[in-house]
Design a protein around this motif. Structure first.
Motif, PDB file in Angstrom:
ATOM      1  N   MET A 140      44.541  37.021  46.280  1.00 23.88           N
ATOM      2  CA  MET A 140      45.262  35.829  45.819  1.00 23.88           C
ATOM      3  C   MET A 140      45.718  34.989  47.001  1.00 23.88           C
ATOM      4  N   GLU A 141      46.300  35.637  47.998  1.00 21.08           N
ATOM      5  CA  GLU A 141      46.784  34.904  49.168  1.00 21.08           C
ATOM      6  C   GLU A 141      45.639  34.218  49.894  1.00 21.08           C
ATOM      7  N   GLU A 142      44.521  34.917  50.047  1.00 17.02           N
ATOM      8  CA  GLU A 142      43.357  34.322  50.706  1.00 17.02           C
ATOM      9  C   GLU A 142      42.798  33.147  49.909  1.00 17.02           C
ATOM     10  N   GLY A 143      43.031  33.165  48.588  1.00 21.75           N
ATOM     11  CA  GLY A 143      42.564  32.085  47.726  1.00 21.75           C
ATOM     12  C   GLY A 143      43.583  30.973  47.534  1.00 21.75           C
ATOM     13  N   GLY A 144      44.716  31.039  48.260  1.00 22.70           N
ATOM     14  CA  GLY A 144      45.710  29.979  48.182  1.00 22.70           C
ATOM     15  C   GLY A 144      46.705  30.103  47.051  1.00 22.70           C
ATOM     16  N   TRP A 168      52.082  33.955  45.312  1.00 21.18           N
ATOM     17  CA  TRP A 168      52.552  35.028  44.423  1.00 21.18           C
ATOM     18  C   TRP A 168      53.659  35.769  45.164  1.00 21.18           C
ATOM     19  N   PRO A 169      54.774  36.098  44.504  1.00 15.60           N
ATOM     20  CA  PRO A 169      55.865  36.791  45.203  1.00 15.60           C
ATOM     21  C   PRO A 169      55.424  38.159  45.709  1.00 15.60           C
ATOM     22  N   SER A 170      55.909  38.519  46.899  1.00 12.94           N
ATOM     23  CA  SER A 170      55.568  39.828  47.460  1.00 12.94           C
ATOM     24  C   SER A 170      56.592  40.216  48.508  1.00 12.94           C
ATOM     25  N   SER A 171      56.587  41.498  48.854  1.00 10.69           N
ATOM     26  CA  SER A 171      57.472  41.975  49.911  1.00 10.69           C
ATOM     27  C   SER A 171      56.856  43.176  50.609  1.00 10.69           C
ATOM     28  N   CYS A 172      56.958  44.378  50.016  1.00 11.62           N
ATOM     29  CA  CYS A 172      56.616  45.615  50.730  1.00 11.62           C
ATOM     30  C   CYS A 172      55.122  45.842  50.931  1.00 11.62           C
ATOM     31  N   CYS A 216      56.081  42.041  43.487  1.00  9.61           N
ATOM     32  CA  CYS A 216      54.843  41.373  43.058  1.00  9.61           C
ATOM     33  C   CYS A 216      54.434  41.698  41.617  1.00  9.61           C
ATOM     34  N   ILE A 217      55.241  42.456  40.879  1.00 12.00           N
ATOM     35  CA  ILE A 217      54.845  42.909  39.536  1.00 12.00           C
ATOM     36  C   ILE A 217      54.344  41.748  38.678  1.00 12.00           C
ATOM     37  N   GLY A 218      53.305  42.021  37.951  1.00 11.77           N
ATOM     38  CA  GLY A 218      52.742  41.051  37.029  1.00 11.77           C
ATOM     39  C   GLY A 218      52.141  41.787  35.845  1.00 11.77           C
ATOM     40  N   GLN A 219      51.807  41.041  34.829  1.00 10.25           N
ATOM     41  CA  GLN A 219      51.188  41.638  33.651  1.00 10.25           C
ATOM     42  C   GLN A 219      49.726  41.229  33.588  1.00 10.25           C
ATOM     43  N   LEU A 220      48.888  42.210  33.392  1.00 11.78           N
ATOM     44  CA  LEU A 220      47.456  41.978  33.273  1.00 11.78           C
ATOM     45  C   LEU A 220      47.174  41.479  31.858  1.00 11.78           C
ATOM     46  N   VAL A 221      46.871  40.202  31.733  1.00 10.95           N
ATOM     47  CA  VAL A 221      46.582  39.599  30.433  1.00 10.95           C
ATOM     48  C   VAL A 221      45.199  40.024  29.967  1.00 10.95           C
ATOM     49  N   SER A 222      44.264  40.108  30.916  1.00 10.23           N
ATOM     50  CA  SER A 222      42.934  40.621  30.607  1.00 10.23           C
ATOM     51  C   SER A 222      42.321  41.207  31.868  1.00 10.23           C
ATOM     52  N   LEU A 271      46.199  37.305  35.371  1.00 11.79           N
ATOM     53  CA  LEU A 271      47.536  37.844  35.614  1.00 11.79           C
ATOM     54  C   LEU A 271      48.620  36.862  35.209  1.00 11.79           C
ATOM     55  N   LYS A 272      49.698  37.422  34.662  1.00  8.20           N
ATOM     56  CA  LYS A 272      50.898  36.651  34.346  1.00  8.20           C
ATOM     57  C   LYS A 272      51.994  37.188  35.254  1.00  8.20           C
ATOM     58  N   GLU A 273      52.735  36.319  35.917  1.00  5.41           N
ATOM     59  CA  GLU A 273      53.742  36.717  36.893  1.00  5.41           C
ATOM     60  C   GLU A 273      54.962  37.343  36.211  1.00  5.41           C
ATOM     61  N   GLY A 274      55.498  38.394  36.852  1.00  6.28           N
ATOM     62  CA  GLY A 274      56.764  39.012  36.464  1.00  6.28           C
ATOM     63  C   GLY A 274      56.787  39.648  35.095  1.00  6.28           C
TER      64      GLY A 274
END
Length: 97
Positions: A33-37, A40-44, A52-58, A93-96
């Protein structure tokens, strides 16, 4: 399907902003995702902090670590940690929470 049939990358998409990115099979979704611009929230970056938790919609993912910091209930509801999740198909992906 044999290992030579596995694509190098799949298509990834974030639901909220409809951003697409190449989801490379040899790296975690967050890095792709980061390489693609995609912002997305992240830390560790090791599956512990859950920033970075997100929900996999598909789609489907795999983990290289045994316990990626998610409860069984969260996994059942489709939550993923993109910092340690690798794509096994096209993903949305859906964030959070």
């Amino acid at each position: 399907m044999n290992p030579n049939d596995t694509p190098l990358f799949y298509t990834g998409r974030t639901e909220a902003f409809d951003q697409t990115f190449d989801a490379w099979t040899d790296r975690p979704l967050l890095r792709s995702m980061e390489e693609g611009g995609v912002d997305w929230p992240s830390s560790c970056r090791n599956g512990n902090c859950r920033t970075c938790i997100g929900q996999l919609v598909s789609g489907t993912v795999r983990y290289d670590i045994e316990w990626p910091g998610l409860s069984q209930e969260e996994k059942a509801e489709g939550y993923v940690l993109p910092c340690v999740a690798h794509p096994c198909s096209d993903v949305v992906l859906k964030e959070g929470y």
